[in-house]
Design a protein around this motif. Structure first.
Motif, PDB file in Angstrom:
ATOM      1  N   LEU A 106      41.306  25.753  13.402  1.00 15.71           N
ATOM      2  CA  LEU A 106      40.416  24.982  14.256  1.00 15.71           C
ATOM      3  C   LEU A 106      39.026  24.903  13.648  1.00 15.71           C
ATOM      4  CD1 LEU A 106      40.072  23.566  17.055  1.00 15.71           C
ATOM      5  CD2 LEU A 106      39.275  25.790  17.920  1.00 15.71           C
ATOM      6  N   ALA A 107      38.524  23.686  13.499  1.00 19.86           N
ATOM      7  CA  ALA A 107      37.169  23.459  12.994  1.00 19.86           C
ATOM      8  C   ALA A 107      36.259  23.088  14.156  1.00 19.86           C
ATOM      9  CB  ALA A 107      37.173  22.343  11.956  1.00 19.86           C
ATOM     10  N   THR A 108      35.128  23.793  14.273  1.00 18.15           N
ATOM     11  CA  THR A 108      34.173  23.546  15.345  1.00 18.15           C
ATOM     12  C   THR A 108      32.794  23.264  14.759  1.00 18.15           C
ATOM     13  OG1 THR A 108      33.679  25.907  15.502  1.00 18.15           O
ATOM     14  CG2 THR A 108      35.391  25.049  16.962  1.00 18.15           C
ATOM     15  N   GLU A 109      31.953  22.630  15.578  1.00 14.20           N
ATOM     16  CA  GLU A 109      30.582  22.344  15.150  1.00 14.20           C
ATOM     17  C   GLU A 109      29.625  23.357  15.758  1.00 14.20           C
ATOM     18  OE1 GLU A 109      27.245  18.745  15.218  1.00 14.20           O
ATOM     19  OE2 GLU A 109      29.258  18.382  16.005  1.00 14.20           O
ATOM     20  N   ASN A 110      28.930  24.086  14.904  1.00 13.71           N
ATOM     21  CA  ASN A 110      27.917  25.059  15.328  1.00 13.71           C
ATOM     22  C   ASN A 110      28.444  26.005  16.409  1.00 13.71           C
ATOM     23  OD1 ASN A 110      25.307  26.252  15.330  1.00 13.71           O
ATOM     24  ND2 ASN A 110      24.792  25.125  17.185  1.00 13.71           N
ATOM     25  N   ALA A 111      29.679  26.452  16.286  1.00 12.91           N
ATOM     26  CA  ALA A 111      30.258  27.345  17.284  1.00 12.91           C
ATOM     27  C   ALA A 111      31.285  28.247  16.624  1.00 12.91           C
ATOM     28  CB  ALA A 111      30.919  26.542  18.404  1.00 12.91           C
ATOM     29  N   VAL A 112      31.283  29.513  17.041  1.00 12.18           N
ATOM     30  CA  VAL A 112      32.288  30.454  16.556  1.00 12.18           C
ATOM     31  C   VAL A 112      32.996  31.040  17.778  1.00 12.18           C
ATOM     32  CG1 VAL A 112      30.660  32.388  16.423  1.00 12.18           C
ATOM     33  CG2 VAL A 112      32.740  32.418  15.038  1.00 12.18           C
ATOM     34  N   ILE A 113      34.317  31.099  17.711  1.00 14.88           N
ATOM     35  CA  ILE A 113      35.150  31.530  18.827  1.00 14.88           C
ATOM     36  C   ILE A 113      35.776  32.871  18.473  1.00 14.88           C
ATOM     37  CG2 ILE A 113      37.119  30.931  20.291  1.00 14.88           C
ATOM     38  CD1 ILE A 113      36.682  27.995  19.419  1.00 14.88           C
ATOM     39  N   PRO A 114      35.361  33.965  19.112  1.00 13.96           N
ATOM     40  CA  PRO A 114      35.928  35.265  18.760  1.00 13.96           C
ATOM     41  C   PRO A 114      37.451  35.305  18.802  1.00 13.96           C
ATOM     42  CG  PRO A 114      33.967  35.582  20.094  1.00 13.96           C
ATOM     43  CD  PRO A 114      34.240  34.097  20.066  1.00 13.96           C
ATOM     44  N   TYR A 115      38.056  34.722  19.839  1.00 12.75           N
ATOM     45  CA  TYR A 115      39.518  34.720  19.903  1.00 12.75           C
ATOM     46  C   TYR A 115      40.133  33.619  19.031  1.00 12.75           C
ATOM     47  CZ  TYR A 115      40.904  38.368  23.209  1.00 12.75           C
ATOM     48  OH  TYR A 115      41.198  39.577  23.794  1.00 12.75           O
ATOM     49  N   GLY A 116      39.284  32.779  18.446  1.00  8.88           N
ATOM     50  CA  GLY A 116      39.775  31.848  17.424  1.00  8.88           C
ATOM     51  C   GLY A 116      39.977  32.571  16.109  1.00  8.88           C
ATOM     52  N   VAL A 117      39.321  33.706  15.949  1.00  8.39           N
ATOM     53  CA  VAL A 117      39.497  34.585  14.791  1.00  8.39           C
ATOM     54  C   VAL A 117      40.586  35.609  15.076  1.00  8.39           C
ATOM     55  CG1 VAL A 117      38.381  36.390  13.413  1.00  8.39           C
ATOM     56  CG2 VAL A 117      37.150  34.274  13.942  1.00  8.39           C
ATOM     57  N   LEU A 144      31.322  22.578   9.001  1.00 10.61           N
ATOM     58  CA  LEU A 144      31.906  23.045  10.248  1.00 10.61           C
ATOM     59  C   LEU A 144      32.323  24.504  10.094  1.00 10.61           C
ATOM     60  CD1 LEU A 144      34.172  19.980  11.176  1.00 10.61           C
ATOM     61  CD2 LEU A 144      31.834  20.455  11.945  1.00 10.61           C
ATOM     62  N   ILE A 145      32.690  25.110  11.199  1.00  6.75           N
ATOM     63  CA  ILE A 145      33.206  26.481  11.199  1.00  6.75           C
ATOM     64  C   ILE A 145      34.715  26.392  11.345  1.00  6.75           C
ATOM     65  CG2 ILE A 145      33.101  28.748  12.265  1.00  6.75           C
ATOM     66  CD1 ILE A 145      30.465  27.714  11.001  1.00  6.75           C
ATOM     67  N   VAL A 146      35.438  26.776  10.293  1.00  3.95           N
ATOM     68  CA  VAL A 146      36.899  26.692  10.300  1.00  3.95           C
ATOM     69  C   VAL A 146      37.468  28.063  10.632  1.00  3.95           C
ATOM     70  CG1 VAL A 146      38.971  26.237   8.932  1.00  3.95           C
ATOM     71  CG2 VAL A 146      36.962  24.762   8.695  1.00  3.95           C
ATOM     72  N   HIS A 147      38.135  28.142  11.793  1.00  5.81           N
ATOM     73  CA  HIS A 147      38.803  29.366  12.232  1.00  5.81           C
ATOM     74  C   HIS A 147      40.251  29.326  11.748  1.00  5.81           C
ATOM     75  CE1 HIS A 147      35.564  28.477  15.079  1.00  5.81           C
ATOM     76  NE2 HIS A 147      35.537  29.750  15.429  1.00  5.81           N
ATOM     77  N   ARG A 148      40.656  30.387  11.072  1.00  4.41           N
ATOM     78  CA  ARG A 148      42.069  30.531  10.705  1.00  4.41           C
ATOM     79  C   ARG A 148      42.587  31.785  11.394  1.00  4.41           C
ATOM     80  NH1 ARG A 148      39.718  28.798   5.786  1.00  4.41           N
ATOM     81  NH2 ARG A 148      40.491  26.736   5.163  1.00  4.41           N
TER      82      ARG A 148
END
Length: 467
Positions: free
Chosen positions: A131-142, A347-351
């Motif tokens: 998931l790629a987000t703009e100016n946002a980091v998702i702890p459970y996305g990590v 963007l911030i890419v969560h894998r």
């Protein structure tokens, strides 16, 4: 002047009381009702202009708070439908993982995504979700196990030179598994990651440093493993000649340190967006330019380095015990977020359970405890956000596996494959996973296979019911 006059202006709840108190003060000063209503409308239009003091300061403060809450509510509203995203291995993925990815792609901060062929249901973002987000980091996305990663060491030893009994003894002596488990103090090895100044820059990190120091060089429970096996290179690569080699493959993460970081910052993210749709609460995010977002980013990356340090020490112990120096090493994280350019913007890419697969990048995709794993080289597929699967992926949940798989069948499978297993539960049985060959076949546009690893002696934590 009464409450009805004020409520007609659109004031709500506590603001009505404060407006009425201010109005009475102005009436006592001889100001007409018409003038007071005009003044109230002016405060309502621009409360910031009245915050510095005066009769309307308390009302202005309340209105500012209410407006901030409304802006937050609007910012947390999900899109009516999910943004489009590519799926690899559609036939291998259960509907639950699709449903979770759909919710993720409705977040207002989401910009792009992809689903890998090993995808299955997780917490928040599905495992195998990118998931790629703009100016946002998702702890459970990590994920909870921040920095969960793989490492392979190719040893200058022919596989037949290490017998099963010796391999078993080495794994028993030089590896540790399980929640809260650590080496005895006299047996611990040091690592540079423990001496970084980063640990001193947040109270949380400072608090967690002693536990991280205690558990360095160990592995958790679940699907974490360390195993000896045979690596086959069909053509020269990895600065090695074609042939078969003894190799060590490990899967480990950031232990209790990473889990506590994940829990702490998830709670902060959920508090920030109290009106977020219930279906998306596990996907609460932190703006990267906020204090909390920067703190999580720092802690996340430290956890990623700490996880790789655990691998470093595991491999160092085993190589030293064999009195050899690895001829090649490959490693990658698959539970992390990266800054990455996507369609021309950063963007911030969560894998979350996905392997970085930029063009030319080496990575590792393991199978199950009895099935092959692969050294791969990324092809840089932009639609997959430069990603690939992180393994075979579960087809049975842990409870379902424990309730439906027979121990004798699992043992027969391991015997047929020539696997010696130390620990490991029914919930981690090969039959609980998709066929790695099927997963690999559905991502040949994402990676190229460099080498194949066949496990021989595998150590894991003890399960609810050992195989």
């Amino acid at each position: 002047m009464n409450g009805k006059h004020i409520s007609k202006l659109g004031f709500e709840k506590k603001a009505i009381k404060l407006a009425l108190e201010a109005a009475h003060t102005r009436e006592d000063a001889g100001v007409s009702s018409a003038e007071i209503l005009q003044e109230l409308q002016a405060v309502q239009a621009d409360p910031a202009a009245y915050l510095r003091g005066g009769v309307y300061a308390d009302l202005a403060a309340e209105l500012s708070t209410q407006q901030g809450v409304k802006r937050a509510q609007q910012a947390a509203d999900l899109r009516p439908s999910a943004l489009p995203y590519r799926v690899w291995g559609e036939d291998l993925i259960d509907p639950g993982a699709h449903a979770q990815m759909d919710v993720a792609m409705r977040l207002p901060v989401s910009r792009a995504g992809a689903l890998m062929p090993d995808a299955h249901v997780g917490y928040g973002l599905p495992i195998g979700g990118v998931l790629a987000t703009e100016n946002a980091v998702i702890p459970y996305g990590v994920g909870v196990d921040i920095g969960c990663s793989m490492m392979l060491s190719v040893l200058p030893v022919h596989p037949d030179e290490l017998g099963t009994d010796e391999a078993r003894a080495l794994l028993m002596k030089h590896t540790r598994f399980g929640a809260g488990v650590a080496f005895e103090k006299r047996d611990r090895l040091d690592h540079a990651v423990l001496h970084e100044d980063t640990w001193k820059e947040q109270p949380l990190l400072k608090h967690l440093h002693p536990k991280a120091t205690e558990q360095i060089g160990t592995s958790g429970s679940g699907n974490h493993f360390v195993e000896f096996g045979t690596l086959t290179l069909h053509q020269p690569d990895l600065d090695l000649e074609a042939g078969t080699y003894l190799a060590v493959l490990s899967h480990s993460g950031s232990r209790g340190f990473g889990a506590q970081v994940a829990g702490h910052f998830t709670a902060l993210a959920q508090k920030r967006w109290p009106t977020l749709d219930r279906a998306a609460q596990k996907l609460a995010w932190l703006p990267l330019d906020s204090h909390e977002g920067q703190a999580y980013w720092q802690a996340m990356n430290l956890a990623g380095r700490y996880a790789l340090a655990n691998h470093d020490l595991i491999h160092r112990r085993l190589a030293r015990a064999l009195n050899v120096t690895p001829g090649a090493q490959v490693s990658n994280s698959h539970n992390l977020a990266w800054k990455q350019r996507v369609n021309g913007e950063e963007l911030i890419v969560h894998r979350k359970g996905a392997t970085p697969a930029e063009a030319g990048r080496l990575g590792l995709i393991p199978g199950s405890m009895a099935d092959p794993g692969y050294v791969v080289r990324g092809r840089g597929n932009a639609q997959a956000l430069d990603s690939a699967s992180h393994g075979a992926g579960r087809q049975l949940g842990r409870k379902a596996a424990a309730n439906t798989l027979a121990k004798k069948d699992v043992q027969a499978y391991l015997k047929d494959k020539g696997i010696t297993l130390i620990g490991g539960g029914i919930d981690e049985a090969p039959q609980a996973y998709k066929r790695i060959q099927d997963v690999m076949a559905r991502q040949d546009d994402l990676i190229d296979i460099v080498a194949e690893f066949r496990p021989r002696v595998v150590r894991m934590d003890t399960g609810s019911e050992d195989v």
